[in-house]
Design a protein around this motif. Sequence first.
Motif, PDB file in Angstrom:
ATOM      1  N   GLY A   1      31.026  35.212   7.099  1.00  0.00           N
ATOM      2  CA  GLY A   1      30.601  35.836   8.337  1.00  0.00           C
ATOM      3  C   GLY A   1      31.048  37.272   8.470  1.00  0.00           C
ATOM      4  O   GLY A   1      30.310  38.115   8.959  1.00  0.00           O
ATOM      5  N   GLY A   2      32.297  37.602   8.065  1.00  0.00           N
ATOM      6  CA  GLY A   2      32.811  38.948   8.199  1.00  0.00           C
ATOM      7  C   GLY A   2      32.208  39.900   7.175  1.00  0.00           C
ATOM      8  O   GLY A   2      31.552  39.492   6.217  1.00  0.00           O
ATOM      9  N   TYR A   3      32.455  41.191   7.382  1.00  0.00           N
ATOM     10  CA  TYR A   3      31.866  42.214   6.500  1.00  0.00           C
ATOM     11  C   TYR A   3      32.285  41.994   5.045  1.00  0.00           C
ATOM     12  O   TYR A   3      31.442  41.952   4.142  1.00  0.00           O
ATOM     13  N   GLU A   4      33.613  41.862   4.811  1.00  0.00           N
ATOM     14  CA  GLU A   4      34.081  41.730   3.429  1.00  0.00           C
ATOM     15  C   GLU A   4      33.566  40.443   2.788  1.00  0.00           C
ATOM     16  O   GLU A   4      33.198  40.438   1.612  1.00  0.00           O
ATOM     17  N   GLU A   5      33.549  39.357   3.581  1.00  0.00           N
ATOM     18  CA  GLU A   5      33.054  38.096   3.040  1.00  0.00           C
ATOM     19  C   GLU A   5      31.583  38.206   2.661  1.00  0.00           C
ATOM     20  O   GLU A   5      31.150  37.711   1.623  1.00  0.00           O
ATOM     21  N   ARG A   6      30.804  38.870   3.527  1.00  0.00           N
ATOM     22  CA  ARG A   6      29.388  39.038   3.238  1.00  0.00           C
ATOM     23  C   ARG A   6      29.176  39.892   1.980  1.00  0.00           C
ATOM     24  O   ARG A   6      28.306  39.616   1.149  1.00  0.00           O
ATOM     25  N   MET A   7      29.978  40.946   1.853  1.00  0.00           N
ATOM     26  CA  MET A   7      29.844  41.816   0.684  1.00  0.00           C
ATOM     27  C   MET A   7      30.212  41.077  -0.591  1.00  0.00           C
ATOM     28  O   MET A   7      29.560  41.240  -1.634  1.00  0.00           O
ATOM     29  N   ASP A   8      31.278  40.248  -0.540  1.00  0.00           N
ATOM     30  CA  ASP A   8      31.657  39.445  -1.704  1.00  0.00           C
ATOM     31  C   ASP A   8      30.528  38.487  -2.089  1.00  0.00           C
ATOM     32  O   ASP A   8      30.210  38.307  -3.270  1.00  0.00           O
ATOM     33  N   HIS A   9      29.954  37.863  -1.063  1.00  0.00           N
ATOM     34  CA  HIS A   9      28.866  36.912  -1.289  1.00  0.00           C
ATOM     35  C   HIS A   9      27.677  37.622  -1.941  1.00  0.00           C
ATOM     36  O   HIS A   9      27.062  37.119  -2.899  1.00  0.00           O
ATOM     37  N   TYR A  10      27.356  38.800  -1.443  1.00  0.00           N
ATOM     38  CA  TYR A  10      26.228  39.574  -1.966  1.00  0.00           C
ATOM     39  C   TYR A  10      26.509  40.042  -3.397  1.00  0.00           C
ATOM     40  O   TYR A  10      25.653  39.962  -4.283  1.00  0.00           O
ATOM     41  N   GLU A  11      27.752  40.516  -3.641  1.00  0.00           N
ATOM     42  CA  GLU A  11      28.122  40.981  -4.977  1.00  0.00           C
ATOM     43  C   GLU A  11      28.018  39.852  -5.994  1.00  0.00           C
ATOM     44  O   GLU A  11      27.480  40.032  -7.093  1.00  0.00           O
ATOM     45  N   ARG A  12      28.507  38.684  -5.622  1.00  0.00           N
ATOM     46  CA  ARG A  12      28.453  37.539  -6.528  1.00  0.00           C
ATOM     47  C   ARG A  12      27.001  37.168  -6.854  1.00  0.00           C
ATOM     48  O   ARG A  12      26.657  36.863  -8.002  1.00  0.00           O
TER      49      ARG A  12
ATOM     50  N   LYS B   1      35.543  37.356 -13.349  1.00  0.00           N
ATOM     51  CA  LYS B   1      36.763  36.566 -13.141  1.00  0.00           C
ATOM     52  C   LYS B   1      37.008  36.356 -11.651  1.00  0.00           C
ATOM     53  O   LYS B   1      37.370  35.265 -11.212  1.00  0.00           O
ATOM     54  N   LYS B   2      36.808  37.414 -10.875  1.00  0.00           N
ATOM     55  CA  LYS B   2      37.005  37.340  -9.424  1.00  0.00           C
ATOM     56  C   LYS B   2      36.098  36.289  -8.798  1.00  0.00           C
ATOM     57  O   LYS B   2      36.530  35.508  -7.935  1.00  0.00           O
ATOM     58  N   HIS B   3      34.829  36.253  -9.242  1.00  0.00           N
ATOM     59  CA  HIS B   3      33.859  35.339  -8.641  1.00  0.00           C
ATOM     60  C   HIS B   3      33.714  34.031  -9.423  1.00  0.00           C
ATOM     61  O   HIS B   3      32.828  33.236  -9.133  1.00  0.00           O
ATOM     62  N   ARG B   4      34.569  33.835 -10.421  1.00  0.00           N
ATOM     63  CA  ARG B   4      34.595  32.594 -11.202  1.00  0.00           C
ATOM     64  C   ARG B   4      33.237  32.305 -11.823  1.00  0.00           C
ATOM     65  O   ARG B   4      32.679  31.217 -11.723  1.00  0.00           O
TER      66      ARG B   4
END
Length: 450
Positions: free
Chosen positions: A389-400, A433-436
Motif C-alpha cells: 500500500g505504501g509508496y516504497e512497498e508499491r515501488m518494490d512490487h513494481y520493480e520486482r 537477490k533482494k526480490h528472491r
Amino acid sequence: MHSDIQVVIIDDDAEITEALTEMLELDDFCVQAFAQPEKALASLHADSPVVVLSDVRMPRLNGLDLLARLQQLDAAIPVLLMSGHGDIPMAIEAMKEGAYDFLEKPLQPEHLLSRLHHAIDKRRLVLDNRSLRQNLEARCGLEASIIGESAAIKGIRQQVLALAQANVDTVIYGDTGSGKDVVARALHQCSARRDKRFVAINCGGMSESLIESELFGHEAGSFTGASKRHIGKIEVANGGTLFLDEIESMPLSLQVKLLRVLQERSIERVGSSTPIPVSLTVLAASKDDLAQLGEEGRFRKDLYYRLSVASLSIPALRDRPEDVLPLFHHYAQQACERFARPLPELSAAQSTRLLQHDWPGNVRELKNAADRFVLGIGESAMATDEAPGGYEERMDHYERHIIREELKAAQGQLNAAAQRLNLSRKTLYRKMKKHRLDKQLFKAGEDDGS
C-alpha cells in the motif's frame, strides 16, 4: 481486436443491420448479422463466444422472448437490447429478466462501443473460467494432483514420474505452504507401492521422546506410561511409503537412528533389541537447505547424503503466476463441495488481484482465499488486502514485476536481461537477490555461463 468473441446483430431492418455491421467492423469487431431471430438462435449454443445486440420490436419473435430463449440456452450470454420507442417500462422489464443493457435508438456510437467492449470482456471471462473448470474436471493422474501450467510444475510432474518408477528415497524442498505434501503423495501414488500405506509424520513440534516412540514404536513397559506395545510409523509404513515432513527439525540424536534404518532397512522398537526388517521408500520434506544445515552442524551430513539419492524443489507461487488461476479454481471447486455452496463467478477485477498478489503463504494461502471466496466473506475472500500500500512497498512490487518480466523475456540470461533493463549485471544480480528471483525458473535451456 475482438476476434475471439463475435457480436451477433439481430434486427429486421436491413438498413440498420448494414450500418451497424459496417461501424463495428471498422472498429475491429467480428460481426454476424441476422434479420430473423430464429436463425440467430439456431446458430448458437451454450458456450458460444458471442454477445448479442438485438432489436426489441420484431414481427415473429420480439426481443424479450428472444432474451428468454437465450437465457435458457446460456444465461451468461450478454444480451444488449435496443429500441427506438423510448419504452422505459420495457427497459426495466428487460433488465429484470437478465438483459446486459437496454439501448435507445438512435444509438450513440461511443456509448454502444463502450457497452460492447464491456460485454465482450465479461463473456470472455466467463468462457475462460468455464474452460479452466472443464480442464480441471478432465484432469487425471498426476495432472489432477499436481496442478499448474507453468514450466516449473510441468517439470515437477516429469520428475515425479521418473522418481516414482525408480522407487528411490527423495528430499522435497519448498517454502512453507508450497505443496510438498502433495508432491510426496503423488510420488507414492505413481509408484509400485501405491496399493500400500502412505504414512506421514511431522518432525516439527514434537519432543524427542515422543517422536522416537512415534517413529520406532515401543514395547510394553519400556518406559513410564508404556502400558502396551505401540507400533511405530516406520513399521506401519512397511511395504509402502514413509513421509517425514519438516525433517530439518528432527533432533540430531534421532537422525542417527533414522540413518541406521535407511542403511539396514530394519528397526528396533524402543525397549527391544529384536530387529524388524522393513521395506519402504522414504520421502523427506524441508523448507531449508539440508546441505547448508549440514555445514552448520545442524543436520547430519551422512543422513543428508543417504536421503538425497534424489531431490526436487517446488518454486514459490509468486514465481509461477501461470498456476494461480488453475489452482484457485481447483480449490474453489473443492470448497463448493465441502461447504455445499454454488460456485460464485470470478470477476475480471478479482482475477487481476489474484494474479497481482505475491502469495507469501504460497498455495496454502491461495486455498484459504478460495474457501473465503466460496463462503462469500466480503472482499477479503480474495486474500489480497495485504497487497503493498505504501509508496516504497508499491515501488518494490513494481520493480520486482519489471525484473521478472525481463528475465522471462530473456529466458534467464542475465546479460540479456541486464541490457534490456539498462542495468549492470552486478546491479541486476543484487536486485534479484533482494526480490528472491531465481534465474533457473526462467531458463529455456542451459545459459552461457550467466
